[in-house]
Design a protein around this motif. Sequence first.
Motif, PDB file in Angstrom:
ATOM      1  N   GLY A 197       0.797  -1.219   0.000  1.00  0.00           N
ATOM      2  CA  GLY A 197       0.000   0.000   0.000  1.00  0.00           C
ATOM      3  C   GLY A 197       0.831   1.273   0.000  1.00  0.00           C
ATOM      4  N   GLY A 198       2.146   1.133   0.018  1.00  0.00           N
ATOM      5  CA  GLY A 198       3.015   2.305  -0.029  1.00  0.00           C
ATOM      6  C   GLY A 198       3.283   2.936   1.323  1.00  0.00           C
ATOM      7  N   ASP A 199       2.891   2.254   2.405  1.00  0.00           N
ATOM      8  CA  ASP A 199       3.096   2.780   3.748  1.00  0.00           C
ATOM      9  C   ASP A 199       3.841   1.742   4.590  1.00  0.00           C
ATOM     10  OD1 ASP A 199       2.926   4.486   5.934  1.00  0.00           O
ATOM     11  OD2 ASP A 199       0.960   3.708   6.536  1.00  0.00           O
ATOM     12  N   PRO A 200       5.074   1.421   4.198  1.00  0.00           N
ATOM     13  CA  PRO A 200       5.780   0.346   4.896  1.00  0.00           C
ATOM     14  C   PRO A 200       6.162   0.734   6.312  1.00  0.00           C
ATOM     15  CG  PRO A 200       7.250   1.419   3.349  1.00  0.00           C
ATOM     16  CD  PRO A 200       5.875   2.023   3.141  1.00  0.00           C
ATOM     17  N   PRO A 201       5.886  -0.158   7.260  1.00  0.00           N
ATOM     18  CA  PRO A 201       6.331   0.096   8.630  1.00  0.00           C
ATOM     19  C   PRO A 201       7.836  -0.121   8.707  1.00  0.00           C
ATOM     20  CG  PRO A 201       5.353  -2.072   8.472  1.00  0.00           C
ATOM     21  CD  PRO A 201       5.184  -1.429   7.127  1.00  0.00           C
ATOM     22  N   PRO A 202       8.470   0.351   9.744  1.00  0.00           N
ATOM     23  CA  PRO A 202       9.888   0.050   9.911  1.00  0.00           C
ATOM     24  C   PRO A 202      10.075  -1.465   9.989  1.00  0.00           C
ATOM     25  CG  PRO A 202       9.151   1.642  11.556  1.00  0.00           C
ATOM     26  CD  PRO A 202       7.943   1.160  10.837  1.00  0.00           C
ATOM     27  N   ARG A 203      11.191  -1.937   9.471  1.00  0.00           N
ATOM     28  CA  ARG A 203      11.463  -3.367   9.534  1.00  0.00           C
ATOM     29  C   ARG A 203      11.551  -3.779  10.998  1.00  0.00           C
ATOM     30  NH1 ARG A 203      16.438  -6.885   7.413  1.00  0.00           N
ATOM     31  NH2 ARG A 203      15.289  -8.827   7.245  1.00  0.00           N
ATOM     32  N   PRO A 204      10.855  -4.864  11.380  1.00  0.00           N
ATOM     33  CA  PRO A 204      10.924  -5.310  12.776  1.00  0.00           C
ATOM     34  C   PRO A 204      12.367  -5.560  13.193  1.00  0.00           C
ATOM     35  CG  PRO A 204       9.187  -6.473  11.600  1.00  0.00           C
ATOM     36  CD  PRO A 204       9.960  -5.693  10.574  1.00  0.00           C
ATOM     37  N   GLU A 205      12.679  -5.200  14.421  1.00  0.00           N
ATOM     38  CA  GLU A 205      14.042  -5.354  14.929  1.00  0.00           C
ATOM     39  C   GLU A 205      14.425  -6.813  15.104  1.00  0.00           C
ATOM     40  OE1 GLU A 205      14.968  -2.943  18.335  1.00  0.00           O
ATOM     41  OE2 GLU A 205      13.798  -1.274  17.548  1.00  0.00           O
ATOM     42  N   SER A 206      13.411  -7.662  15.276  1.00  0.00           N
ATOM     43  CA  SER A 206      13.680  -9.069  15.527  1.00  0.00           C
ATOM     44  C   SER A 206      12.533  -9.912  14.990  1.00  0.00           C
ATOM     45  CB  SER A 206      13.813  -9.295  17.040  1.00  0.00           C
ATOM     46  OG  SER A 206      13.714 -10.652  17.351  1.00  0.00           O
ATOM     47  N   ALA A 207      12.856 -11.091  14.486  1.00  0.00           N
ATOM     48  CA  ALA A 207      11.817 -12.020  14.032  1.00  0.00           C
ATOM     49  C   ALA A 207      10.933 -12.454  15.199  1.00  0.00           C
ATOM     50  CB  ALA A 207      12.452 -13.230  13.365  1.00  0.00           C
ATOM     51  N   ALA A 208      11.477 -12.390  16.406  1.00  0.00           N
ATOM     52  CA  ALA A 208      10.715 -12.792  17.593  1.00  0.00           C
ATOM     53  C   ALA A 208       9.472 -11.943  17.796  1.00  0.00           C
ATOM     54  CB  ALA A 208      11.605 -12.725  18.828  1.00  0.00           C
ATOM     55  N   LEU A 209       9.458 -10.723  17.275  1.00  0.00           N
ATOM     56  CA  LEU A 209       8.289  -9.858  17.427  1.00  0.00           C
ATOM     57  C   LEU A 209       7.045 -10.457  16.772  1.00  0.00           C
ATOM     58  CD1 LEU A 209       9.968  -6.393  16.815  1.00  0.00           C
ATOM     59  CD2 LEU A 209       9.156  -7.347  18.993  1.00  0.00           C
ATOM     60  N   GLY A 210       7.248 -11.294  15.773  1.00  0.00           N
ATOM     61  CA  GLY A 210       6.123 -11.952  15.106  1.00  0.00           C
ATOM     62  C   GLY A 210       5.561 -13.124  15.885  1.00  0.00           C
ATOM     63  N   TRP A 211       6.162 -13.428  17.011  1.00  0.00           N
ATOM     64  CA  TRP A 211       5.727 -14.561  17.830  1.00  0.00           C
ATOM     65  C   TRP A 211       5.262 -14.106  19.208  1.00  0.00           C
ATOM     66  CZ3 TRP A 211       4.696 -18.848  15.479  1.00  0.00           C
ATOM     67  CH2 TRP A 211       5.404 -19.205  14.319  1.00  0.00           C
ATOM     68  N   LEU A 214      -4.598  -7.484  -7.442  1.00  0.00           N
ATOM     69  CA  LEU A 214      -5.479  -7.407  -8.609  1.00  0.00           C
ATOM     70  C   LEU A 214      -5.656  -5.981  -9.134  1.00  0.00           C
ATOM     71  CD1 LEU A 214      -8.201  -9.997  -7.538  1.00  0.00           C
ATOM     72  CD2 LEU A 214      -6.420 -10.273  -9.297  1.00  0.00           C
ATOM     73  N   ASP A 215      -5.246  -5.001  -8.356  1.00  0.00           N
ATOM     74  CA  ASP A 215      -5.361  -3.600  -8.767  1.00  0.00           C
ATOM     75  C   ASP A 215      -4.309  -3.299  -9.841  1.00  0.00           C
ATOM     76  OD1 ASP A 215      -5.421  -0.839  -9.062  1.00  0.00           O
ATOM     77  OD2 ASP A 215      -5.254  -0.424  -6.911  1.00  0.00           O
ATOM     78  N   PRO A 216      -4.754  -2.963 -11.046  1.00  0.00           N
ATOM     79  CA  PRO A 216      -3.789  -2.680 -12.114  1.00  0.00           C
ATOM     80  C   PRO A 216      -2.901  -1.474 -11.827  1.00  0.00           C
ATOM     81  CG  PRO A 216      -6.030  -2.206 -12.841  1.00  0.00           C
ATOM     82  CD  PRO A 216      -6.137  -2.834 -11.480  1.00  0.00           C
ATOM     83  N   GLU A 217      -3.255  -0.674 -10.845  1.00  0.00           N
ATOM     84  CA  GLU A 217      -2.427   0.476 -10.474  1.00  0.00           C
ATOM     85  C   GLU A 217      -1.171   0.059  -9.707  1.00  0.00           C
ATOM     86  OE1 GLU A 217      -2.983   3.774 -11.335  1.00  0.00           O
ATOM     87  OE2 GLU A 217      -4.509   2.844 -12.624  1.00  0.00           O
ATOM     88  N   LEU A 218      -1.195  -1.149  -9.130  1.00  0.00           N
ATOM     89  CA  LEU A 218      -0.012  -1.623  -8.420  1.00  0.00           C
ATOM     90  C   LEU A 218       1.018  -2.087  -9.437  1.00  0.00           C
ATOM     91  CD1 LEU A 218       1.496  -2.468  -5.785  1.00  0.00           C
ATOM     92  CD2 LEU A 218       0.415  -4.714  -6.057  1.00  0.00           C
ATOM     93  N   ASP A 219       2.165  -1.452  -9.420  1.00  0.00           N
ATOM     94  CA  ASP A 219       3.281  -1.849 -10.274  1.00  0.00           C
ATOM     95  C   ASP A 219       3.997  -2.989  -9.567  1.00  0.00           C
ATOM     96  OD1 ASP A 219       5.638  -2.168 -11.695  1.00  0.00           O
ATOM     97  OD2 ASP A 219       6.307  -0.092 -11.429  1.00  0.00           O
ATOM     98  N   LEU A 220       3.868  -4.193 -10.087  1.00  0.00           N
ATOM     99  CA  LEU A 220       4.465  -5.360  -9.451  1.00  0.00           C
ATOM    100  C   LEU A 220       5.991  -5.284  -9.405  1.00  0.00           C
ATOM    101  CD1 LEU A 220       2.154  -8.164 -10.890  1.00  0.00           C
ATOM    102  CD2 LEU A 220       2.180  -7.278  -8.541  1.00  0.00           C
ATOM    103  N   GLY A 221       6.578  -4.446 -10.248  1.00  0.00           N
ATOM    104  CA  GLY A 221       8.025  -4.281 -10.251  1.00  0.00           C
ATOM    105  C   GLY A 221       8.520  -3.170  -9.340  1.00  0.00           C
ATOM    106  N   ARG A 222       7.592  -2.451  -8.688  1.00  0.00           N
ATOM    107  CA  ARG A 222       7.968  -1.344  -7.800  1.00  0.00           C
ATOM    108  C   ARG A 222       8.654  -1.887  -6.557  1.00  0.00           C
ATOM    109  NH1 ARG A 222       5.159   0.870  -3.404  1.00  0.00           N
ATOM    110  NH2 ARG A 222       3.274  -0.217  -4.010  1.00  0.00           N
ATOM    111  N   ILE A 223       9.717  -1.233  -6.140  1.00  0.00           N
ATOM    112  CA  ILE A 223      10.435  -1.600  -4.920  1.00  0.00           C
ATOM    113  C   ILE A 223       9.572  -1.215  -3.717  1.00  0.00           C
ATOM    114  CG2 ILE A 223      12.505  -1.227  -3.519  1.00  0.00           C
ATOM    115  CD1 ILE A 223      13.138  -2.690  -6.098  1.00  0.00           C
ATOM    116  N   VAL A 224       9.258  -2.205  -2.874  1.00  0.00           N
ATOM    117  CA  VAL A 224       8.439  -1.949  -1.684  1.00  0.00           C
ATOM    118  C   VAL A 224       9.244  -2.096  -0.392  1.00  0.00           C
ATOM    119  CG1 VAL A 224       6.267  -2.554  -2.823  1.00  0.00           C
ATOM    120  CG2 VAL A 224       7.548  -4.327  -1.583  1.00  0.00           C
ATOM    121  N   GLN A 225      10.437  -2.660  -0.494  1.00  0.00           N
ATOM    122  CA  GLN A 225      11.381  -2.721   0.630  1.00  0.00           C
ATOM    123  C   GLN A 225      12.697  -2.139   0.127  1.00  0.00           C
ATOM    124  OE1 GLN A 225      12.007  -6.200   3.154  1.00  0.00           O
ATOM    125  NE2 GLN A 225      10.267  -7.195   2.168  1.00  0.00           N
ATOM    126  N   PRO A 226      12.823  -0.831   0.167  1.00  0.00           N
ATOM    127  CA  PRO A 226      14.031  -0.208  -0.380  1.00  0.00           C
ATOM    128  C   PRO A 226      15.333  -0.697   0.239  1.00  0.00           C
ATOM    129  CG  PRO A 226      12.359   1.445   0.088  1.00  0.00           C
ATOM    130  CD  PRO A 226      11.869   0.153   0.654  1.00  0.00           C
TER     131      PRO A 226
END
Length: 162
Positions: free
Chosen positions: A62-76, A107-119
């Motif tokens: 959606g173009g609003d990436p959160p900061p990358r989690p500091e640790s994979a443990a946060l997902g648990w 499915l939204d044709p406006e989404l460019d599948l080649g756009r960088i979403v994790q710079p």
Amino acid sequence: MNEREALARQLYGTSSHKHVLHALEGLDPELAGRRTGRTTHSVFQILQHMTYWQDITAARLGGDPPPRPESAALGWSASAAPEDESDWQAAIACFAEGLREIEARVLDPELDLGRIVQPDRGVTAREEVLMVQGHNSYHLGQIVLLRQELGAWPPPRGGDTW
């Protein structure tokens, strides 16, 4: 079928394995919170983990990436068990909503599948979608195995994909 349709279908595991949402059906919330043998997580925790990363994927697409989690443990961080049936059903509904959100974006044709979403990592929208598909498939396998060990497999719609 075009690429977008194929990517959207695979979010649910279509043509690869059991539909991810069907595999969650009919599981008692008490069993969803139980661990077996040497397993590290319950079905409930695995589902919450899948939802955590889906939400991050949806935000990135959606173009609003959160900061990358500091640790994979946060997902648990979820508790082992749902509080009750409504808590279990809410967790499933939240996961399903995340799938639908990602599906709509794909499915939204406006989404460019080649756009960088994790710079910081150079990941494109296409790669992000493939990542969440693989991640969910991996954890779905864990859920199926746990349900088998708990004697709660197959779900109401059956255990086969065809």
